[in-house]
Enzyme design. Sequence first.
Site, PDB file in Angstrom:
ATOM      1  N   HIS A  67      -7.760  -8.413   1.949  1.00  0.00           N
ATOM      2  CA  HIS A  67      -7.640  -7.506   0.801  1.00  0.00           C
ATOM      3  C   HIS A  67      -6.205  -7.127   0.462  1.00  0.00           C
ATOM      4  CE1 HIS A  67     -11.813  -6.439  -0.253  1.00  0.00           C
ATOM      5  NE2 HIS A  67     -12.082  -6.654   1.017  1.00  0.00           N
TER       6      HIS A  67
ATOM      7  N   LYS B 202      -6.410   6.759  -8.451  1.00  0.00           N
ATOM      8  CA  LYS B 202      -6.520   5.820  -7.336  1.00  0.00           C
ATOM      9  C   LYS B 202      -5.749   6.396  -6.153  1.00  0.00           C
ATOM     10  CE  LYS B 202      -4.880   2.588  -9.962  1.00  0.00           C
ATOM     11  NZ  LYS B 202      -5.576   1.318  -9.924  1.00  0.00           N
ATOM     12  N   ARG B 203      -5.902   5.767  -5.007  1.00  0.00           N
ATOM     13  CA  ARG B 203      -5.166   6.174  -3.813  1.00  0.00           C
ATOM     14  C   ARG B 203      -3.672   6.259  -4.131  1.00  0.00           C
ATOM     15  NH1 ARG B 203      -3.360   2.734   0.428  1.00  0.00           N
ATOM     16  NH2 ARG B 203      -4.409   0.988  -0.613  1.00  0.00           N
TER      17      ARG B 203
ATOM     18  N   LYS C 209       1.223   1.348  -5.888  1.00  0.00           N
ATOM     19  CA  LYS C 209       0.374   1.620  -7.047  1.00  0.00           C
ATOM     20  C   LYS C 209       1.141   2.328  -8.164  1.00  0.00           C
ATOM     21  CE  LYS C 209      -3.880   1.639  -4.312  1.00  0.00           C
ATOM     22  NZ  LYS C 209      -4.644   0.575  -4.973  1.00  0.00           N
TER      23      LYS C 209
ATOM     24  N   THR D 295     -10.463  -2.576  -8.468  1.00  0.00           N
ATOM     25  CA  THR D 295     -11.772  -2.505  -9.117  1.00  0.00           C
ATOM     26  C   THR D 295     -11.831  -1.348 -10.102  1.00  0.00           C
ATOM     27  OG1 THR D 295     -12.630  -1.254  -7.218  1.00  0.00           O
ATOM     28  CG2 THR D 295     -13.056  -3.627  -7.261  1.00  0.00           C
TER      29      THR D 295
ATOM     30  N   LYS E 207     -13.854  -0.889 -13.785  1.00  0.00           N
ATOM     31  CA  LYS E 207     -14.700   0.254 -14.149  1.00  0.00           C
ATOM     32  C   LYS E 207     -14.257   0.852 -15.477  1.00  0.00           C
ATOM     33  CE  LYS E 207     -15.211   0.991  -9.255  1.00  0.00           C
ATOM     34  NZ  LYS E 207     -14.469   1.513  -8.103  1.00  0.00           N
TER      35      LYS E 207
END
Length: 845
Positions: free
Chosen positions: A374, A565-566, A571, A673, A677
């Site tokens: 991942h 998100k985290r 990110k 993901t 969504k």
Amino acid sequence: MPFKKLGSPTRNFSAKPGLQEEDLQTLRTLFAQHLKYSLAKDEYTATVRDSYNALALSVRDALIDRWIETQQTYYRQDVKRVYYLSMEFLIGRTLGNAALNLGLNDEVRELMLQLGYKLEAIEEIEPDAGLGNGGLGRLAACFLDSMATLGIPGYGYGIRYEFGIFAQKIRNGYQVETPDNWLRYGNPWEIVRPEYLYKVQFYGNVHEYLDQHGNLRHDWVNTQEVMALAYDTPVPGYGNNTVNNMRLWSAKATREFNFECFNEGDYDRAVAEKAESETISKVLYPNDNTPEGKELRLKQEYFFVSATLQDIVRRYKKTHTTFDQFADKVAIQLNDTHPAIAVAELMRLLVDIEHLSWEKAWSITTRTFAYTNHTVLPEALEKWSVDLMAHLLPRHLQIIYEINRRFLDEIRQKYPNDLEKIRRLSLIEEGPTRMVRMANLAVVGSHAVNGVAAIHSELIKQTLFKDFYELWPEKFQNKTNGITPRRWLRLCNPRLSKLIDEKIGEEWVTNLYELKKLIPYADDAAFQESWRKVKRENKLALAEYIKSRNHIVVNPDSMFDCHIKRIHEYKRQLLNALHVVWLYNWIKAHPYEEVTPRTILFAGKAAPGYYKAKLIIKLINSIAEVINHDRDVTEKLKVVFLENYSVSLAEKIIPAADLSEQISTAGTEASGTGNMKFALNGAITIGTLDGANIEIKQEVGDENIFIFGLNVEQVSALRQRGYQPWMYYEQNPELKQVIDMIASGYFSPSQPDLFRPIVNSLLQGDYYMLMADFADYVRAQKQASEAYRDVHRWTKMSILNVANTGKFSSDRTIQEYADEIWHAKPITIEMPENTHAKKTLEHAE
């Protein structure tokens, strides 16, 4: 509510579409009985929580017969079973999803109305299950839903964390971690299985000896033991009779209480063993910045892997007397590197316990396991020190050494003079501290290795596992991630779901490619109007939530720009924050120019030991504090950080989103993901050419997405040339202004140097290249603002995003796994006519 003295009520439901009076009556009867006989309450003493528990138990009853029949069918047909091993299962709340998949959502809503409740208020009683943190765990939950919906015999295995990761509070702008006591009031969805209690060993030493036949044997002795207790949760498929199982392990002490110590007055020691043993399943991802934290993390991984493999072997041996068919009946998927110790553990069970030869055991092991990678980030490719492994799992270190010896012997024959290749391929990393490379163990011990997006799968072949790919190209595959449309559209966005049903029917729920039928309506004025009405109602609901939780009033007609998100540097929530400051400055400098109003929403948790990520949270909240109190921009810009991000919070945010922030540095996000969504719910992506963004762009079209920034090749080339972030600071006056404001304490006047570590990291290293991508990010944001002001164009883009997300169903992903990796076939579950009368079980699960 009146309570009648009833016999054993039927729990059979028709599962017909729409409200069924017979099903409503069955549900009403079950509810009344559970309220009285399970909870010992009546209409005078029942609380709202009692009503939730009675409803949950009633819906669970509707699953039980299917659950039992599913497992019985698997035994009768001797099917190949898929075991999905994951440290996380971010399942969210269960009530709504179970009712939806059973076809009972109308009956559940009507029953609550008749009792004087809004279903939404009852659903808010249920806590999110504290079983995960981010995309890894949510993917695992989507996969379980899809396996059940497709009829694949599948099982999820993980840990029943007592306190999850943590509950996030935002205090004075800082993240504060508190226990996530999600099991405080019990969990009506789980069933404890005390008959499945397995011994898990740690520490000790290995006794080697020759048996009576002259075979070398190994006994792992003088160990500390912890018991693994099974808790089962049913996983229903949508619109079928399949109910698969998620089995989670809770750590229990072998001795609950030392009475001798207690009698001697040593009360702490009397319970110390119990406390130490049960720490294993207390918290997801304990802080591993300390040696003790590292040891606990490895303990967790081995604990759930050992219990799981013992359970799998037990189940297999119930119907097989030899291990000749094991790999034909068992497929084990390792969800990332965390469960990689399973390779050594299965070898231990087969060689030490079942007394198979090494060669046969290795053949079975490598045909059984498959490994999903991942990430390409080094921090997530677990390595454990040889010293820790020798201390905690001495037999497994021996097995890993033997796997490595035999593997490297093959490599030396193939590449006799390439010492560097041998060093890179080895399961042991040599250096001042010798390390066990768990990702290498997973690759060597598996018959298939896959990435989770096309670009990610290519990257692991070209970089991370390049040597392994050259050795075994046939092992490597791509399986682009997906999401379940049941939870991520049908359940979380009922308004849009209803609108789609009215236009194209309901087949899209199990065949997401059906959404392409929306394409002809993308320019239809009436349909666009209905589409915008749905979005605005969703935004009004979220605005009300923000007002109640954050005490901030936001404009529902503004662009809802969402970054949830985290929290992690790759990110790039920090890049978004830099743009927020740029936008703030631009509005202040151009008070009379047209601007697209924005509400910028952040949500996400930072790991407790991740100082930089936690400081970024503080910066975002400090920026928000300044902007939200500046009257010059109050109608044009708001910034909100929503605390304690979870599945249920995502279900509120995503249907209301206009713009989806997917802005990781190219080459760092394996798939993502959240991007899927948002697109499925009509938000437009602004993102880099990273992860699944690339495939979303291919599906929705270049004109329906906002792409910016360096691509993977450009990032690599810039690193090789020597990246100098200071240059971008000096050459871009607007970027310089943003950085200088943060550095000078503009957003932290009482602590001017508070954010100096962030500024220094940007100017002196900037590993994730925010400075390089900033100008192009601003350009893309301007494009998004312009498009949003064109109502017809934006609505068309939104419709076409939804219409072209068919590829991103987890049903498609799981079908590919089943066909190309697991070789598992779907099984149809037929219910006997008088299911409830069936009292005996042929096979307990």
